[in-house]
Write an enzyme that holds these catalytic residues in place. Structure first.
Site, short mmCIF file in Angstrom:
data_model
loop_
_atom_site.label_atom_id
_atom_site.label_comp_id
_atom_site.label_asym_id
_atom_site.label_seq_id
_atom_site.Cartn_x
_atom_site.Cartn_y
_atom_site.Cartn_z
N HIS A 1 4.57 -0.70 -9.65
CA HIS A 1 3.64 0.40 -9.38
C HIS A 1 3.61 1.31 -10.61
O HIS A 1 4.65 1.79 -11.06
CB HIS A 1 4.10 1.21 -8.17
CG HIS A 1 3.95 0.51 -6.85
ND1 HIS A 1 3.36 -0.73 -6.70
CD2 HIS A 1 4.32 0.89 -5.60
CE1 HIS A 1 3.36 -1.07 -5.42
NE2 HIS A 1 3.93 -0.12 -4.74
N CYS B 1 7.88 3.06 -1.70
CA CYS B 1 7.90 2.57 -3.08
C CYS B 1 7.12 3.46 -4.05
O CYS B 1 7.53 3.66 -5.20
CB CYS B 1 7.37 1.14 -3.15
SG CYS B 1 5.81 0.88 -2.28
#
Lengths: 343, 343, 343, 343
Positions: C241, C149
């Site tokens: 993120h 990710c």
């Protein structure tokens, strides 16, 4: 389509109105107002947009108007008010005087004897007070209020429990920071913390609940006689007010009876009305703000944790405080006003 | 100095015991136990230390022992138990049988008729049950319990209110995550959220409160007859349980009478006993967990928001859940045991 | 409709797969697997559903299968893997051997020379490695991976910058807790805190980036020669993120050139592919996780804060870590596999 | 005891000054100033005290003064400034003109050629600029500054690395909300979020670092020639700035060499100076804000995560932003001024 406007459209609740009205099936948002500083700017520039969906393109280029009767086109059939209560107290009567129908989330005049305080699924008939209001005030317009966010979270569940004889209510709230507006709670106040006080909130819950559950006689609303005692807390969640409710009842319903009463709560055929009104959970750890605040597109009440006590019952309830508890509440009132022919 | 040990010293509550005992004026910590996996390691290596002060140097190099009677030196005058309740249920009786006096925070046997459940400022005389216990169980040692963290936060305030006639209690708790241990609450469960359920907690508050407020006849504790109904919530704070309490009383004290009763709550001359026992705030937004949990070095109860209702009073109270509500509570019981000559 | 399955469907990433596939326009989810303990239960019972939308009704009653070749119907055209890497390492090869095509989010074998690591908008041609893989391993099926990710958040922006000559990358990440799975980060670790270490993450970013940006020769992928140094931090956000990137480039593009390169990043005509791929903000305080993680239904990369430095540029980028960074990434790879005729 | 005052004593940083000075071994706090609105109130009433220790009793009843030369007794040997920079720019020169020595945390004039910007352990000799300043400005007093909180967290570590040849620095910060003052960051901005921009902060880090590491020739400070590029982020922590630093060095030290350089950083014999200056951790997940911000009573720098890269090293560092990064920094400068005979 009914042409509508939002007063105080740039604040946290105002933005929620704009978001919810952007794709509304019967209302077309054509007027947005704000404080004089912002007047003339586009909505995109004036609003420091803080929601997690983009500014609706259909609204972004609207010019922001000052919040005055003169600035609002006469053909605006319905105004939604996201004003702070002090501004609302000044401007809303002038707008009603000028003939506008105002569905307001502002707390001013909620307790006034001739101002309907309405949750459509609970006391739609209180709209009849508009006739009393117009007689008393000589208005062509009308002023209708929805209750405070913490009140609205609990009242549909209390309404469902009246069949068991509602005697006494103790309630503790765990309220999200968005209820205080964009700058209402600082990060230093609330990170790793809880604030066990929200100014005026406890009294609002205690008085508004009794008015909402009261009986409209045609001339006035006789408040319900159940006493409500509330303790209100701010907690570090973004959206969604959770409430622990203890109710003393005349009858002694079993938890299953209570769940059935919740599930049978009446629903309305209005664009923003959720079905069911109350979503009831059996897992004792639900409902939770993050997981359940968007039930019914943010308009449902979630309930759970139903238990009996020696004097009645206890349970938890939850609603999205800026949708069902504020902007969505006013819009639902607007939809009711439209259906009932007031706009 | 009295030689003491901590059972289950590596968990979240165990670490708090170690921190509090490191500089204790009358107790010298010389034994730390943990699960067999850690036995033989130094405490520094075995504990994944999570407090914001360094591991006490005087303890860091102690070898971790298994939690068995054989592993504990006979001259250890007092053992503090931070064990999980299932392990406590197994090991604590064996230790008492072997002659050790155990001051335990574990929840097993708190309701047992011959086990004193004690908050020194509230019911020190219940220690008399130790004689009953020794008769019944044939022990040379003794087992004494402190209540659950959410109970202990409220009970000193209830004790102060008994003078007004305590009839009925409704309480909602806002509890910190440390109460569930280091891994008890995941971040995904609690960020931007509230969990309105803590397994078993509501029943603990309801039963333990009545035992603590009960009367010791010399043979047994007669529980207080006030009914307690509790709703327990986990909120995103690290330490400090805040509680909203509604009390129905026979008398109708004014808020100032309640504040005076809190301020007059008895204090004890023990090393960890706070003075005052209850710090009372007049600013309605206090106490708050982050600002007030360390009052009295984490051993005081903070109270505020006192208001009258039609049937009694409502107020908020707060305590540090791993100090006054757990490790500090056991240590205070240990200090009482020492002063009263039981160790 | 193409029949698909999800391996490891009850975990945090697995649930996201189920949510995204529930209304997919070309994939029909008909198989869900989990650990043997859950096999036989309905998906509703086996998954402790933690997303803020209800369990999809079309999936809720599916029986959970064990994660074995025998338990998966032969006509399942495509399997998505949300398995932990150790389980993936064991089971995925067996499934490929049995003829299944697996689009996997698990980290095992991402670095293997014959396993395509793909972000469709960046290196779709790397799928050609499947032929190499089948030759080498004798499989009828195929194994395709998406990157980690944190890697996937940055790589599309780096790909857009290759035109300026990509020499050296320094990156610091601020990663959400959902990236560690439902129980990966405890509340005590992360409330009022930051953890400046995520095991293995920095190496993943450094090696996966170079493979993704590498050139497929027909026989192998030659890794890009830009050195990447990463510092990875866990912060108290739920999803999204955010990354601070410093890039040294051969050319010296102005911020406007960089923004133009981001805006011109190629998009694909696949059901889950966002358009634009990279949403670029001019307000320096954007993008932000809470406000921007759902851009492009969670599949867009958001970028902003573009500035020049003496040796190149710096900027921030953001992606939804369990959608674009995990489940959505695998699904997009699956859509590419379908369009290219591999399933 | 040296008599001292705090300018702007009621804000977040001002309160920290008061807390730290309350028990200071050589300074006696006798004057507190605030905006004219509060003048005349007691400090207890004027400050909305937000720290988790009580208002110091020795200060609580001091009358708040306006922030003007006339209001401050002539015998106040040293003034600490917690003023906002715009107020500081106006008032500080007037106070120096009036003969006061001011140790200031305000950002105005930090870059001025004749104003010493000092971290005592790094560049105590820069105090020599006071002579230059007095000559240039005709002051009897003096103005000394400490750097910005994010700069001060990193610079002691950079100073320790100069022996390896400091060529280039990239740094990403994760900064606590208290750095923005009590109302600087709203809860809606930061809960479940990160804000990747702090106005002016990046430039402060880049320029102040080079001045601090520069060489004082006796007439001026020649700035260090290492280029610093910074990305600054606000994260949901209360106190403690964590920073990820990438340094390109001429030499290629091993991690152990870097750790040794940190451990050998010089310490001073001043009341607030920590020993060691830099606490270095080997566990890669440390330091963390919540666990390590109070090292050295909030005055130490914590460092960890040391790794080599192809061009130098990377590591993390942490300091308490309102102690070492603000109030404590000014106090330490005041202690140095006193020892060196400037007050």
């Amino acid at each position: 389509m009914t042409t509508v406007g939002v007063l105080g459209a740039t604040g946290a609740v105002g933005q929620r109105f704009v978001q919810l009205l952007a794709g509304h099936e019967t209302f077309e948002l054509s007027v947005v107002t704000a404080s004089p500083d912002s007047a003339g700017e586009t909505y995109r520039d004036a609003a420091n947009w803080g929601l997690d969906t983009p500014v609706p393109e259909s609204i972004a280029e609207l010019p922001v108007q000052p919040t005055t009767p003169a600035a609002i086109p006469d053909d605006t059939a319905l105004l939604f008010s996201a004003l702070p209560s002090d501004v609302g107290a000044e401007v809303e009567p002038a707008l009603c005087e000028a003939g506008f129908v105002v569905s307001s989330n502002a707390s001013n005049e909620r307790r006034a004897g001739d101002v309907p305080l309405v949750v459509p699924e609970v006391n739609a008939d209180h709209l009849g007070l508009i006739d009393v209001q117009r007689d008393a005030r000589g208005w062509d317009g009308a002023l209708v209020k929805n209750p405070n966010c913490s009140t609205i979270t609990m009242v549909p569940t209390l309404a469902a429990l009246t069949e068991f004889g509602l005697d006494r209510v103790h309630v503790a709230t765990l309220q999200a920071v968005s209820g205080a507006g964009y700058s209402g709670v600082t990060s230093m106040e609330i990170l790793d913390n809880v604030v066990p006080h929200i100014g005026g909130e406890e009294r609002k819950m205690e008085t508004e609940s009794r008015k909402l559950l009261g009986e409209f006689t045609g001339a006035e609303v006789q408040h319900h006689d159940a006493v409500v005692s509330a303790s209100c807390n701010r907690v570090p969640t973004l959206d969604g007010h959770l409430e622990n409710v203890f109710v003393e009842t005349s009858d002694h319903p079993a938890p299953a009876d209570v769940a059935a009463a919740f599930e049978d709560a009446p629903t309305l055929d209005l664009p923003s009305a959720p079905d069911p009104l109350i979503e009831t959970f059996t897992a004792p750890e639900r409902p939770q703000p993050r997981l359940d605040r968007m039930r019914g597109d943010g308009m449902a009440i979630a309930a759970g944790g139903i238990q009996t006590t020696d004097t009645g019952i206890q349970y938890n309830c939850l609603a999205h405080n800026t949708i069902r508890g504020a902007a969505g509440a006013s819009i639902l009132n607007g939809e009711l006003l439209a259906r009932e022919g007031w706009v």
